[in-house]
Design a protein around this motif. Structure first.
Motif, short mmCIF file in Angstrom:
data_model
loop_
_atom_site.label_atom_id
_atom_site.label_comp_id
_atom_site.label_asym_id
_atom_site.label_seq_id
_atom_site.Cartn_x
_atom_site.Cartn_y
_atom_site.Cartn_z
N ALA A 94 0.84 -1.20 0.00
CA ALA A 94 0.00 0.00 0.00
C ALA A 94 0.87 1.25 0.00
CB ALA A 94 -0.92 0.00 1.21
N ALA A 95 0.31 2.35 -0.50
CA ALA A 95 0.99 3.64 -0.38
C ALA A 95 0.94 4.08 1.09
CB ALA A 95 0.30 4.67 -1.27
N PRO A 96 1.95 4.79 1.58
CA PRO A 96 3.17 5.23 0.89
C PRO A 96 4.33 4.24 0.99
CG PRO A 96 3.13 6.19 3.06
CD PRO A 96 1.87 5.36 2.94
N ASP A 97 4.12 3.13 1.73
CA ASP A 97 5.23 2.21 1.98
C ASP A 97 5.79 1.60 0.70
OD1 ASP A 97 5.54 2.01 5.02
OD2 ASP A 97 3.40 1.74 4.78
N GLU A 98 4.92 1.26 -0.22
CA GLU A 98 5.39 0.64 -1.46
C GLU A 98 6.38 1.55 -2.18
OE1 GLU A 98 5.78 0.30 -5.61
OE2 GLU A 98 4.30 1.72 -4.79
N GLY A 99 6.03 2.82 -2.36
CA GLY A 99 6.92 3.75 -3.03
C GLY A 99 8.17 4.05 -2.22
N ASN A 100 8.02 4.13 -0.89
CA ASN A 100 9.17 4.40 -0.04
C ASN A 100 10.17 3.25 -0.07
OD1 ASN A 100 8.04 6.83 0.63
ND2 ASN A 100 7.37 6.23 2.67
N ILE A 101 9.65 2.01 -0.11
CA ILE A 101 10.54 0.85 -0.20
C ILE A 101 11.34 0.90 -1.50
CG2 ILE A 101 10.55 -1.66 -0.53
CD1 ILE A 101 8.22 -1.75 1.53
N HIS A 102 10.65 1.23 -2.59
CA HIS A 102 11.33 1.34 -3.89
C HIS A 102 12.41 2.42 -3.84
CE1 HIS A 102 11.91 1.66 -8.24
NE2 HIS A 102 11.77 2.98 -8.09
N LEU A 103 12.10 3.57 -3.29
CA LEU A 103 13.06 4.68 -3.22
C LEU A 103 14.25 4.32 -2.33
CD1 LEU A 103 13.88 7.63 -3.77
CD2 LEU A 103 12.46 8.29 -1.82
N MET A 104 13.96 3.75 -1.17
CA MET A 104 15.02 3.41 -0.23
C MET A 104 15.96 2.36 -0.83
SD MET A 104 14.92 5.03 2.77
CE MET A 104 15.44 3.94 4.11
N GLU A 105 15.41 1.40 -1.52
CA GLU A 105 16.27 0.38 -2.11
C GLU A 105 17.17 0.97 -3.18
OE1 GLU A 105 16.11 -4.29 -3.33
OE2 GLU A 105 14.23 -3.25 -2.90
N ALA A 106 16.67 1.99 -3.89
CA ALA A 106 17.45 2.61 -4.96
C ALA A 106 18.48 3.61 -4.47
CB ALA A 106 16.50 3.30 -5.95
N VAL A 107 18.23 4.28 -3.33
CA VAL A 107 19.03 5.44 -2.96
C VAL A 107 19.72 5.32 -1.60
CG1 VAL A 107 18.91 7.94 -2.52
CG2 VAL A 107 17.53 6.94 -4.35
N ALA A 108 19.13 4.61 -0.65
CA ALA A 108 19.63 4.60 0.74
C ALA A 108 21.01 3.94 0.85
CB ALA A 108 18.64 3.89 1.65
N THR A 109 21.75 4.34 1.87
CA THR A 109 23.03 3.70 2.18
C THR A 109 22.76 2.34 2.83
OG1 THR A 109 23.15 4.62 4.43
CG2 THR A 109 24.05 5.97 2.63
N GLU A 110 23.80 1.52 2.93
CA GLU A 110 23.64 0.21 3.56
C GLU A 110 23.22 0.35 5.02
OE1 GLU A 110 23.58 -2.74 2.08
OE2 GLU A 110 23.75 -1.52 0.25
N LYS A 124 7.44 -5.18 9.63
CA LYS A 124 7.46 -4.88 11.05
C LYS A 124 7.20 -3.41 11.35
CE LYS A 124 10.73 -8.62 12.05
NZ LYS A 124 12.10 -8.96 12.55
N ILE A 125 7.52 -2.53 10.40
CA ILE A 125 7.31 -1.10 10.61
C ILE A 125 6.70 -0.47 9.37
CG2 ILE A 125 9.24 -0.93 12.22
CD1 ILE A 125 10.85 0.45 9.98
N ARG A 126 6.14 0.73 9.55
CA ARG A 126 5.60 1.52 8.45
C ARG A 126 6.37 2.82 8.33
NH1 ARG A 126 1.45 3.92 8.92
NH2 ARG A 126 0.76 3.64 11.08
N SER A 127 6.12 3.53 7.23
CA SER A 127 6.80 4.81 6.99
C SER A 127 5.79 5.83 6.45
CB SER A 127 7.92 4.64 5.97
OG SER A 127 7.39 4.19 4.73
N CYS A 128 6.23 7.07 6.35
CA CYS A 128 5.43 8.09 5.66
C CYS A 128 6.37 8.94 4.82
CB CYS A 128 4.62 8.94 6.63
SG CYS A 128 5.59 9.83 7.89
N PHE A 129 5.78 9.65 3.86
CA PHE A 129 6.55 10.49 2.93
C PHE A 129 6.04 11.91 3.10
CE2 PHE A 129 7.47 12.32 -1.30
CZ PHE A 129 8.83 12.00 -1.39
N CYS A 130 6.88 12.78 3.65
CA CYS A 130 6.45 14.13 4.04
C CYS A 130 6.89 15.16 3.00
CB CYS A 130 7.02 14.48 5.41
SG CYS A 130 6.45 13.43 6.74
N MET A 131 6.02 15.41 2.04
CA MET A 131 6.30 16.44 1.04
C MET A 131 5.19 17.48 0.97
SD MET A 131 7.38 16.20 -3.00
CE MET A 131 5.76 15.78 -3.65
N THR A 132 3.93 17.05 0.92
CA THR A 132 2.81 17.97 0.71
C THR A 132 2.66 18.91 1.90
OG1 THR A 132 1.69 16.28 -0.58
CG2 THR A 132 0.35 18.12 0.19
#
Length: 390
Positions: A94-110, A124-132
């Protein structure tokens, strides 16, 4: 383009379809489905079922514990998950976790992946994307970003206010988009339970499908270490596109499943319900609506599959995702709206799932850019001079 579904993907499609029908749909009237989305307790129960079935977080890489699906495979599986209002929650897509997982896998450090991404992929955890932000801040125009990050020694100090932040209540961490003093933008990672972050309230909304609802979040002298910058300083707008192009498409996939569910409910009713001496669907006024539904579903699926193919071929897919977002959000909305009409009194009550889908889906034409912004972007590209032939 070959849109034949390979045998192994067909098997995964059938597995997902059975899982949703047998394990998830029975929970749709659970009292833990609230006006602000499924509770954490219900989410955890659904996630555990998906994990046991081997379907949890299928879009994440195999190394992280997912199934490593490409975009075309996601189109198949996400549609099946979307057949239930709780399916995306169960599969952790579900959004926003799906998009955040994709972004983190592409950009985040180890180190960032170890701290935040791995437990997120495990459900185990959820996230949010704070832009709007509220007016006069960023909305459809991200360049209006008001939240400010100022360098202070080895930290950045962030001040600002965000709203309509999906999943904010109960999220473990946030990806925060903030403006730098030079006018560029940067993404920051922060645990939600630290001083300086306040979830002011949950906003009442038409939809009720996202755990954590939609929140208003304020940042007051939030200190973020430089090690928690996501990617490079000043590249926030570029990373937003890394996230948004695929995220627009996965919205289309999930909502296609919802539209197909509504169409199935309305079609079954039209075959059974008698009016004026024959089945409701035998009247042209109703039969034509069902026929239009079939065409809109078919068009949406083709738009999704084409955009998925472009992304799988290594294309950026920006124009294709914009087109798919507009085509699907409007076509799938038409399907559900017609289903309400076909069902009559059944369609505007909780006697079927259709009223719920109708209410949830209306915002799809606004999420990840309203239709008007995508049309404007496409029109600008049309008006550019054509490239010279070689």
């Amino acid at each position: 383009m070959n849109f034949d579904i390979p045998a192994e993907l067909k098997a995964l499609q059938e597995k997902t379809r059975r899982f949703i029908a047998e394990e998830i749909i029975p929970f749709e009237k659970d009292p833990r489905v609230t006006a602000h989305g499924p509770t954490e307790e219900l989410r955890n129960e659904l996630v555990a079922k998906a994990k046991a079935a081997g379907l949890l977080t299928p879009h994440a890489s195999v190394e992280l514990g997912g199934l490593g699906l490409d975009h075309f495979a996601k189109a198949i599986v996400f549609e099946e998950a979307g057949y239930s209002t709780l399916g995306p929650t169960a599969l952790n897509i579900a959004a926003p976790d799906e998009g955040n997982i994709h972004l983190m896998e592409a950009v985040a450090t180890e180190a960032q992946k170890e701290r935040w991404l791995k437990p997120q992929v495990a459900g185990k955890i959820r996230s949010c994307f704070c832009m709007t932000e509220p007016d006069p801040g960023a909305g459809a125009d991200p360049s209006m970003l008001q939240t400010l990050a100022v360098k202070d020694g080895d930290d950045y100090v962030i001040n600002g206010r965000k709203w309509f932040i999906t999943g904010a209540t109960g999220a473990s961490y946030a990806i925060i988009m903030a403006r730098m003093e030079d006018g560029s933008a940067t993404m920051f990672l922060a645990d939600m339970d630290q001083p300086g972050i306040t979830v002011e309230r949950s906003m009442d909304a038409l939809d009720a499908c996202f755990t954590g609802g939609h929140g208003v979040v304020s940042f007051n002298n939030l200190r973020v270490p430089a090690a928690d910058v996501l990617g490079e300083v000043g590249q926030g707008f570029r990373y937003a596109q890394v996230r948004l192009a695929p995220a627009r498409l996965t919205h289309c996939m999930r909502w296609l499943g919802q539209a197909r569910r509504a169409h199935d409910v309305a079609s079954a009713y039209a075959r059974k319900r008698q009016a004026f001496g024959k089945a409701l669907g035998e009247h042209e006024g109703v039969g034509f609506m069902l026929a239009d539904n079939e065409m809109d579903l078919h068009t949406s699926r083709l738009a999704i599959w084409h955009c998925a193919w472009v992304l799988d071929q290594g294309g950026k897919g920006k124009n294709e995702s914009s087109m798919a977002k507009v085509i699907c959000s409007e076509a799938e909305w038409r399907v559900v709206d017609r289903c309400v009409q076909v069902l009559g009194g059944q369609g505007v009550t909780a006697e079927t799932i259709v009223a719920r889908i109708w209410s949830d889906m209306r915002a799809f034409r606004i999420y990840d850019g309203p239709s008007e912004v995508h049309r404007w972007s496409l029109a600008r590209n049309i008006m550019k001079p054509p490239k010279a032939a070689h």
